[in-house]
Design a protein around this motif. Sequence first.
Motif, short mmCIF file in Angstrom:
data_model
loop_
_atom_site.label_atom_id
_atom_site.label_comp_id
_atom_site.label_asym_id
_atom_site.label_seq_id
_atom_site.Cartn_x
_atom_site.Cartn_y
_atom_site.Cartn_z
N THR A 138 0.82 -1.21 0.00
CA THR A 138 0.00 0.00 0.00
C THR A 138 0.85 1.26 0.00
N ALA A 139 2.16 1.14 0.00
CA ALA A 139 3.05 2.30 0.04
C ALA A 139 4.01 2.25 -1.15
N VAL A 140 4.15 3.38 -1.82
CA VAL A 140 5.11 3.51 -2.92
C VAL A 140 6.15 4.53 -2.46
N HIS A 141 7.42 4.10 -2.37
CA HIS A 141 8.47 4.96 -1.84
C HIS A 141 9.28 5.55 -2.98
N TYR A 142 9.68 6.80 -2.77
CA TYR A 142 10.50 7.51 -3.75
C TYR A 142 11.75 8.03 -3.04
N GLN A 143 12.90 7.72 -3.61
CA GLN A 143 14.18 8.09 -3.01
C GLN A 143 14.86 9.19 -3.83
N PRO A 144 15.71 10.00 -3.17
CA PRO A 144 16.38 11.10 -3.88
C PRO A 144 17.18 10.61 -5.10
N SER A 145 17.19 11.44 -6.12
CA SER A 145 17.91 11.22 -7.39
C SER A 145 17.25 10.16 -8.27
N GLU A 146 16.19 9.52 -7.79
CA GLU A 146 15.46 8.57 -8.64
C GLU A 146 14.61 9.33 -9.66
N LEU A 147 14.42 8.70 -10.82
CA LEU A 147 13.49 9.26 -11.79
C LEU A 147 12.07 8.99 -11.33
N VAL A 148 11.22 9.98 -11.50
CA VAL A 148 9.81 9.81 -11.16
C VAL A 148 9.12 9.11 -12.32
N ALA A 149 8.73 7.86 -12.10
CA ALA A 149 8.10 7.07 -13.14
C ALA A 149 6.74 6.60 -12.66
N PRO A 150 5.79 6.42 -13.58
CA PRO A 150 4.47 5.91 -13.17
C PRO A 150 4.57 4.54 -12.53
N THR A 151 3.80 4.33 -11.48
CA THR A 151 3.76 3.05 -10.78
C THR A 151 2.35 2.48 -10.91
N GLU A 152 2.28 1.21 -11.30
CA GLU A 152 0.97 0.57 -11.45
C GLU A 152 0.46 0.09 -10.11
N VAL A 153 -0.80 0.41 -9.82
CA VAL A 153 -1.47 -0.12 -8.63
C VAL A 153 -2.81 -0.69 -9.07
N SER A 154 -3.24 -1.74 -8.40
CA SER A 154 -4.50 -2.41 -8.76
C SER A 154 -5.48 -2.28 -7.61
N PHE A 155 -6.59 -1.63 -7.88
CA PHE A 155 -7.65 -1.48 -6.89
C PHE A 155 -8.53 -2.72 -6.90
N VAL A 156 -8.78 -3.27 -5.72
CA VAL A 156 -9.68 -4.41 -5.57
C VAL A 156 -11.09 -3.85 -5.37
N MET A 157 -11.97 -4.09 -6.35
CA MET A 157 -13.28 -3.45 -6.36
C MET A 157 -14.39 -4.44 -5.99
N ASP A 158 -15.52 -3.88 -5.62
CA ASP A 158 -16.69 -4.68 -5.26
C ASP A 158 -17.64 -4.72 -6.45
N GLY A 159 -17.88 -5.92 -6.98
CA GLY A 159 -18.75 -6.07 -8.13
C GLY A 159 -18.86 -7.54 -8.51
N ALA A 160 -19.76 -7.85 -9.43
CA ALA A 160 -19.99 -9.24 -9.84
C ALA A 160 -20.13 -9.29 -11.35
N ILE A 161 -19.20 -9.98 -12.02
CA ILE A 161 -19.23 -10.08 -13.47
C ILE A 161 -20.44 -10.90 -13.94
N GLU A 162 -21.01 -11.72 -13.04
CA GLU A 162 -22.17 -12.52 -13.40
C GLU A 162 -23.37 -11.67 -13.80
N GLN A 163 -23.35 -10.39 -13.43
CA GLN A 163 -24.45 -9.50 -13.78
C GLN A 163 -24.24 -8.81 -15.13
N TRP A 164 -23.27 -9.30 -15.90
CA TRP A 164 -23.00 -8.73 -17.23
C TRP A 164 -24.29 -8.62 -18.03
N PRO A 165 -24.50 -7.58 -18.85
CA PRO A 165 -23.61 -6.43 -19.09
C PRO A 165 -23.91 -5.24 -18.19
N PHE A 166 -24.70 -5.47 -17.14
CA PHE A 166 -25.04 -4.37 -16.24
C PHE A 166 -24.22 -4.44 -14.95
#
Length: 273
Positions: free
Chosen positions: A89-117
């Motif tokens: 849950t923590a993304v650390h950035y250290q001095p002199s590092e390049l600032v690059a995008p970091t991928e994070v995945s949110f765990v969401m509440d939902g049910a694919i069985e209700q497709w397409p709604f």
Amino acid sequence: MGGIVVAIVALYITVVVLYASGSGIVSGGDDDVPPGAVSLVFTPEKMDAATSRLTVSLLPTQAEGGEYTNGITVDKPFAVLVSAVAGSTAVHYQPSELVAPTEVSFVMDGAIEQWPFDRYQVTSFVVAAVDDADGETVPLPTAVTVSGRGITGWDITMTERDAGDGLFAVDISASRSGATVAFGIVLLTLMVIIPTLVLIVAIAVLRGRRKVEVTTLGWMGAMVFATIPLRNFLPGSPPIGSWIDYLIVLWVIAALVAGLVIFVIAWWRRGPA
């Protein structure tokens, strides 16, 4: 007949317009970034409905003269804390590092069985922070913004709000785009039309209004085997056992088999050639 043609053309135009309008991101909240605040830019990258996870890229930036980053490199160490994610849950950035995008995945509440709604929601608390001399985590002034063109087939809504104690809450929701819903409804409608035609032909033959032609039996059998590929062609690949299987697909197959049975009875009643 003219009305049917008009309806088909109108349906075609509707689906095309919905697709052309594309998927998008709706962002709510205050777009003003306080001076000196660390701005956290979220860009949606991928939505996996099967696992109910939304992957976004996280990029921290600061305006010119920022204390912690100039948008390219890190000047002073800091971290970004993100809740409701899979993994750290923590993304650390250290001095002199390049600032690059970091991928994070949110765990969401939902049910694919209700497709397409099907609809997926989550609330994530985010903040940029540093450790003070005593090792305590101190929140930094933080702002949250959203960018990107969206994810194909999805409408993403991200609303930022102040949650107090230096935290920002991001309410995230994801739902199928109008084009995806329209595509699925049209395809399911076509699946319903197929067994309807098969039953009309089979009943007409049984009543003697049409001749018994064995080649018609092959056409009916082909329709049975065409149902599953059509079902698997639905956008978003809803899993087996979704509500559409109980509501439509199962009965489409049952009606096709019933048409085959009726036709065989008519063939049997006709007797030898």
